[in-house]
Every structure is written in structure tokens, then in C-alpha cells.
Design a protein around this motif. Structure first.
Motif, PDB file in Angstrom:
ATOM      1  N   PRO A   2       0.936  -1.366   0.008  1.00  0.00           N
ATOM      2  CA  PRO A   2       0.046   0.007  -0.065  1.00  0.00           C
ATOM      3  C   PRO A   2       0.918   1.187   0.058  1.00  0.00           C
ATOM      4  O   PRO A   2       1.947   1.279   0.381  1.00  0.00           O
ATOM      5  CB  PRO A   2      -0.752  -0.461   1.137  1.00  0.00           C
ATOM      6  N   THR A   3       0.336   2.170  -0.490  1.00  0.00           N
ATOM      7  CA  THR A   3       1.137   3.523  -0.615  1.00  0.00           C
ATOM      8  C   THR A   3       0.827   4.244   0.824  1.00  0.00           C
ATOM      9  O   THR A   3      -0.201   4.463   1.409  1.00  0.00           O
ATOM     10  CB  THR A   3       0.289   4.665  -1.543  1.00  0.00           C
ATOM     11  N   ALA A   4       1.942   4.792   1.364  1.00  0.00           N
ATOM     12  CA  ALA A   4       2.000   5.512   2.682  1.00  0.00           C
ATOM     13  C   ALA A   4       1.085   6.559   2.547  1.00  0.00           C
ATOM     14  O   ALA A   4       1.181   7.547   1.769  1.00  0.00           O
ATOM     15  CB  ALA A   4       3.134   5.710   3.174  1.00  0.00           C
ATOM     16  N   ILE A   5       0.293   6.821   3.803  1.00  0.00           N
ATOM     17  CA  ILE A   5      -0.605   8.112   3.853  1.00  0.00           C
ATOM     18  C   ILE A   5       0.225   8.529   5.169  1.00  0.00           C
ATOM     19  O   ILE A   5       0.153   7.933   6.280  1.00  0.00           O
ATOM     20  CB  ILE A   5      -1.991   7.621   4.155  1.00  0.00           C
ATOM     21  N   ALA A   6       0.448   9.819   5.292  1.00  0.00           N
ATOM     22  CA  ALA A   6       1.146  10.598   6.155  1.00  0.00           C
ATOM     23  C   ALA A   6       0.184  11.610   6.569  1.00  0.00           C
ATOM     24  O   ALA A   6      -0.492  12.469   5.749  1.00  0.00           O
ATOM     25  CB  ALA A   6       2.345  11.105   6.014  1.00  0.00           C
ATOM     26  N   LEU A  14      -8.013   9.353  12.765  1.00  0.00           N
ATOM     27  CA  LEU A  14      -9.374   9.014  13.357  1.00  0.00           C
ATOM     28  C   LEU A  14      -9.022   7.155  13.233  1.00  0.00           C
ATOM     29  O   LEU A  14      -8.400   6.539  12.668  1.00  0.00           O
ATOM     30  CB  LEU A  14     -10.789   8.998  12.430  1.00  0.00           C
ATOM     31  N   PRO A  15      -9.747   6.753  14.349  1.00  0.00           N
ATOM     32  CA  PRO A  15      -9.778   5.242  14.583  1.00  0.00           C
ATOM     33  C   PRO A  15     -10.108   4.470  13.097  1.00  0.00           C
ATOM     34  O   PRO A  15     -11.049   4.815  12.595  1.00  0.00           O
ATOM     35  CB  PRO A  15     -10.828   4.688  15.709  1.00  0.00           C
ATOM     36  N   PRO A  16      -9.657   3.256  12.999  1.00  0.00           N
ATOM     37  CA  PRO A  16     -10.212   2.730  11.768  1.00  0.00           C
ATOM     38  C   PRO A  16     -11.509   2.271  11.706  1.00  0.00           C
ATOM     39  O   PRO A  16     -12.114   1.877  12.850  1.00  0.00           O
ATOM     40  CB  PRO A  16      -9.092   1.672  11.574  1.00  0.00           C
ATOM     41  N   THR A  17     -12.027   2.166  10.595  1.00  0.00           N
ATOM     42  CA  THR A  17     -13.405   1.582  10.582  1.00  0.00           C
ATOM     43  C   THR A  17     -13.492   0.120  10.451  1.00  0.00           C
ATOM     44  O   THR A  17     -14.548  -0.533  10.438  1.00  0.00           O
ATOM     45  CB  THR A  17     -14.401   2.169   9.414  1.00  0.00           C
ATOM     46  N   ASP A  18     -12.345  -0.488   9.981  1.00  0.00           N
ATOM     47  CA  ASP A  18     -12.366  -2.103   9.695  1.00  0.00           C
ATOM     48  C   ASP A  18     -10.790  -2.438  10.160  1.00  0.00           C
ATOM     49  O   ASP A  18      -9.870  -1.564  10.013  1.00  0.00           O
ATOM     50  CB  ASP A  18     -12.876  -2.282   8.732  1.00  0.00           C
ATOM     51  N   PRO A  19     -10.496  -3.709  10.509  1.00  0.00           N
ATOM     52  CA  PRO A  19      -9.390  -3.997  10.748  1.00  0.00           C
ATOM     53  C   PRO A  19      -8.301  -3.950   9.374  1.00  0.00           C
ATOM     54  O   PRO A  19      -7.189  -3.996   9.590  1.00  0.00           O
ATOM     55  CB  PRO A  19      -9.370  -5.618  11.061  1.00  0.00           C
ATOM     56  N   GLN A  20      -8.995  -3.864   8.233  1.00  0.00           N
ATOM     57  CA  GLN A  20      -7.948  -3.818   7.094  1.00  0.00           C
ATOM     58  C   GLN A  20      -7.459  -2.322   6.813  1.00  0.00           C
ATOM     59  O   GLN A  20      -6.726  -2.090   5.881  1.00  0.00           O
ATOM     60  CB  GLN A  20      -8.702  -4.537   5.773  1.00  0.00           C
ATOM     61  N   PRO A  22      -5.124   0.652   6.741  1.00  0.00           N
ATOM     62  CA  PRO A  22      -3.775   0.688   7.248  1.00  0.00           C
ATOM     63  C   PRO A  22      -3.590   2.040   8.352  1.00  0.00           C
ATOM     64  O   PRO A  22      -4.587   2.828   8.152  1.00  0.00           O
ATOM     65  CB  PRO A  22      -3.180   0.997   5.971  1.00  0.00           C
ATOM     66  N   PRO A  23      -2.720   2.080   8.854  1.00  0.00           N
ATOM     67  CA  PRO A  23      -2.592   3.099   9.951  1.00  0.00           C
ATOM     68  C   PRO A  23      -1.883   4.275   8.856  1.00  0.00           C
ATOM     69  O   PRO A  23      -1.738   4.137   7.839  1.00  0.00           O
ATOM     70  CB  PRO A  23      -1.463   2.904  10.886  1.00  0.00           C
ATOM     71  N   ALA A  24      -1.905   5.608   9.400  1.00  0.00           N
ATOM     72  CA  ALA A  24      -1.272   6.911   9.121  1.00  0.00           C
ATOM     73  C   ALA A  24       0.064   7.231   9.719  1.00  0.00           C
ATOM     74  O   ALA A  24      -0.018   7.004  10.844  1.00  0.00           O
ATOM     75  CB  ALA A  24      -2.406   8.026   9.088  1.00  0.00           C
ATOM     76  N   ALA A  25       1.045   7.746   9.008  1.00  0.00           N
ATOM     77  CA  ALA A  25       2.037   7.830   9.805  1.00  0.00           C
ATOM     78  C   ALA A  25       1.917   9.741   9.940  1.00  0.00           C
ATOM     79  O   ALA A  25       1.580  10.289   9.206  1.00  0.00           O
ATOM     80  CB  ALA A  25       3.282   7.648   8.477  1.00  0.00           C
ATOM     81  N   VAL A  26       2.466   9.861  11.110  1.00  0.00           N
ATOM     82  CA  VAL A  26       2.432  11.288  11.777  1.00  0.00           C
ATOM     83  C   VAL A  26       3.577  11.926  11.856  1.00  0.00           C
ATOM     84  O   VAL A  26       4.667  11.567  12.497  1.00  0.00           O
ATOM     85  CB  VAL A  26       1.734  11.187  13.182  1.00  0.00           C
ATOM     86  N   ARG A  97      -8.849   9.017   6.835  1.00  0.00           N
ATOM     87  CA  ARG A  97      -9.319   7.758   6.820  1.00  0.00           C
ATOM     88  C   ARG A  97      -9.706   7.240   5.502  1.00  0.00           C
ATOM     89  O   ARG A  97      -9.497   6.286   5.234  1.00  0.00           O
ATOM     90  CB  ARG A  97     -10.483   7.743   7.937  1.00  0.00           C
ATOM     91  N   GLN A  98     -10.426   7.841   4.669  1.00  0.00           N
ATOM     92  CA  GLN A  98     -10.850   7.358   3.230  1.00  0.00           C
ATOM     93  C   GLN A  98      -9.544   7.161   2.640  1.00  0.00           C
ATOM     94  O   GLN A  98      -9.629   5.951   1.700  1.00  0.00           O
ATOM     95  CB  GLN A  98     -11.694   8.360   2.633  1.00  0.00           C
ATOM     96  N   LEU A  99      -8.672   7.752   2.432  1.00  0.00           N
ATOM     97  CA  LEU A  99      -7.501   7.594   1.662  1.00  0.00           C
ATOM     98  C   LEU A  99      -6.808   6.436   2.339  1.00  0.00           C
ATOM     99  O   LEU A  99      -5.993   5.543   1.420  1.00  0.00           O
ATOM    100  CB  LEU A  99      -6.439   8.948   1.715  1.00  0.00           C
TER     101      LEU A  99
END
Length: 286
Positions: A2-6, A14-20, A22-26, A97-99
Motif C-alpha cells: 500500500p501507498t503510505a498516507i501521512a 481517526l480510529p479505523p472503521t475496519d481491521p484492514q 492501514p495506519p497513517a504516519a504522523v 481515513r478514506q485515503l
């Protein structure tokens, strides 16, 4: 991979809506992180993920935006996209979160970066405010401005996709224009005591579910008051988001050769070749 989202601050995660999801880098604030450390942070993300999309809201301090551009320039990398958005803080967090959700799909980094402008048009971001006297991001008429100083006054304000302001309890019939599709609603409570978003707005907008989140630190400054309850209605289902992005025709950027949707490349910012010059979207710019 996956492409990284920062993001530029932790309150955009925001907390994820499902286990799939990915987290975001801060990325740390430039005031507490030296430039060489920021370079190392971003290079590590590029080495791990290949491409990086940084969501940088319009309300971040200028020093933060300068740091991002400096890092991209010093790394001489065409694999970093800096996505700007004019959404208010909670709406920007929803977009992030959508990204994150879509980054786990089979979209190329270029399509994902340019999709931010499209997705922002489907985020209905607003707030209930105890005063609009210091509200700068949404047009406020003189009458509302004066009434914003009155004790007990409350206003429902929509910042995007189209600005609107309604005084609550005024006896008028005007209502906030809502989405014409199924949404979930996330809200974050400040110092204002009101249940209007859940008791009045959610039923009127036919909201499917309501979640609560922590109020972003930048929200009082964006809205001009700490007496607020911020909210954002959004498309919650990944299949719907996927179909929305996948249905748009894909092009190739004539400058950096990245794939894109819409009229502007999400990585280099170049307009689509042959497209007539257009003003950036009110809710987001790539």
C-alpha cells in the motif's frame, strides 16, 4: 504494497472503521523535529512503501507546509505527493481515513493522490457554534455576525462541500443542505452543550450511524470559538468509495507520467494536458 498516507498532526488520524484500514504516519511538527531527522523519517517511509501521500490541511502553520516542501525538494523525490485540503479539521481527518482505506486497494499512487479532491466533495463538514463573531472560513452576513455576540445564540454552519449558515432556534425554515446518499456521521464535542447534531441533523440527513471522536486541537482556531460541536457526514463503505474512484477516467500526467483522475496531477500538480485552466475546487486542492 500500500501507498503510505501521512499527516501533519495526530488529531487527523481517526480510529479505523475496519481491521484492514492501514495506519497513517504522523510527521512531527518542525518546531520539535530538526530538518535532518524529518528527511530520515520520510526516506524511511519511501524505502518501505515506495510512494508517500502527505495530507496537509490549509489551516496548518506555514512552517509545517514549508518543511514538507523542503523535504521533498532535498530528497529530490517525485514519489512524494503533498495534498492540500480546505476542509475543516474533522472533515480533513475523515478524508485522511478514506485515503487510508483506499490505499489498501489496487489503485496506483497517482490515482490515490488525485482522488483526494474528488472525495472531499462528498464530505459534508460543519459545526454547531455558540458564536460566529470570529468565523473566517465561512461567509457570515452582518446580521449573523451581530447576533453571534448575543448570549445563548447557536448557529449550524456547513463549510463544505458548499458553505451555509443557519441560526438555530430563530423560527426560520432554512435547513442545512445535506447529502443525497447514505452517510455515517462523526462528531467531536467542544465546550458547547447541544444534542442538535444527533437529535435533529442526523434524522434529517438520514444518517445510518453516529460515532464520536476527540475534538481536533486545531478546531477551535478554525471555527473561531471553543464553544462548538464539530461534525462530518461521509461515505463509510469501502466498496462505495472504491467504485466512486474507479468510475472516473484515468489519464497520464504529461509532466511526471503518474496516473491521475480529474484535471490535475496529485504528485506534481500539473494540469491535465489539453484541459482548460480551472479554479481549484473549494473543498480541496491537490
Amino acid at each position: 504494497m500500500p501507498t503510505a498516507i501521512a499527516v501533519t498532526s495526530a488529531d487527523l488520524v481517526l480510529p479505523p472503521t475496519d481491521p484492514q484500514t492501514p495506519p497513517a504516519a504522523v510527521l512531527p511538527d518542525p518546531g520539535i523535529r530538526p530538518l535532518d531527522a524529518s528527511l530520515a523519517d520520510v526516506q524511511l517511509l519511501l524505502d518501505r512503501y515506495g510512494h508517500l501521500i502527505v495530507v496537509c490541511p490549509g489551516h496548518v502553520p506555514p512552517a509545517t507546509a514549508r518543511r514538507l516542501h523542503s523535504v521533498r525538494s532535498l530528497l529530490e523525490s517525485d514519489r512524494i505527493a503533498i495534498v492540500r485540503t480546505a476542509l475543516p479539521p474533522l472533515g480533513a481527518a475523515v478524508l485522511v481515513r478514506q485515503l487510508r482505506q483506499l490505499s489498501a486497494c489496487d489503485f496506483s499512487p497517482g490515482v490515490l493522490a488525485s482522488a483526494a479532491r474528488l472525495l472531499a466533495h462528498y464530505v459534508y463538514a460543519g459545526a454547531v457554534l455558540g458564536s460566529v463573531a470570529r468565523l473566517d472560513h465561512v461567509p457570515v452576513g452582518l446580521t449573523s455576525h451581530v447576533k453571534g455576540w448575543l448570549p445563548g445564540a447557536q448557529f449550524a454552519v456547513l463549510a463544505g462541500p458548499a458553505p451555509q449558515l443557519v441560526r438555530l432556534g430563530s423560527g426560520g425554515s432554512e435547513e442545512l443542505a445535506g447529502p443525497e446518499f447514505t452517510t455515517d456521521l462523526v462528531l467531536a464535542r467542544g465546550q458547547l452543550q447541544t444534542e442538535w447534531p444527533t437529535t435533529a441533523l442526523a434524522p434529517r440527513w438520514r444518517v445510518r450511524a453516529v460515532q464520536e471522536a476527540t475534538l481536533p486541537e486545531s478546531s477551535p482556531g478554525w471555527w473561531g470559538t471553543g464553544k462548538l460541536v464539530e461534525f462530518a457526514a461521509y461515505l463509510p463503505d469501502l466498496p462505495v468509495l472504491y467504485q466512486l474512484v474507479a468510475s472516473v477516467r484515468r489519464e497520464t500526467c504529461h509532466w511526471c507520467r503518474m496516473e491521475l483522475i480529474g484535471d490535475r496531477c496529485g504528485f506534481c500538480g500539473a494540469p491535465l494536458a489539453g484541459a482548460a485552466p480551472a479554479e481549484p475546487a473549494a473543498s480541496a486542492t491537490g
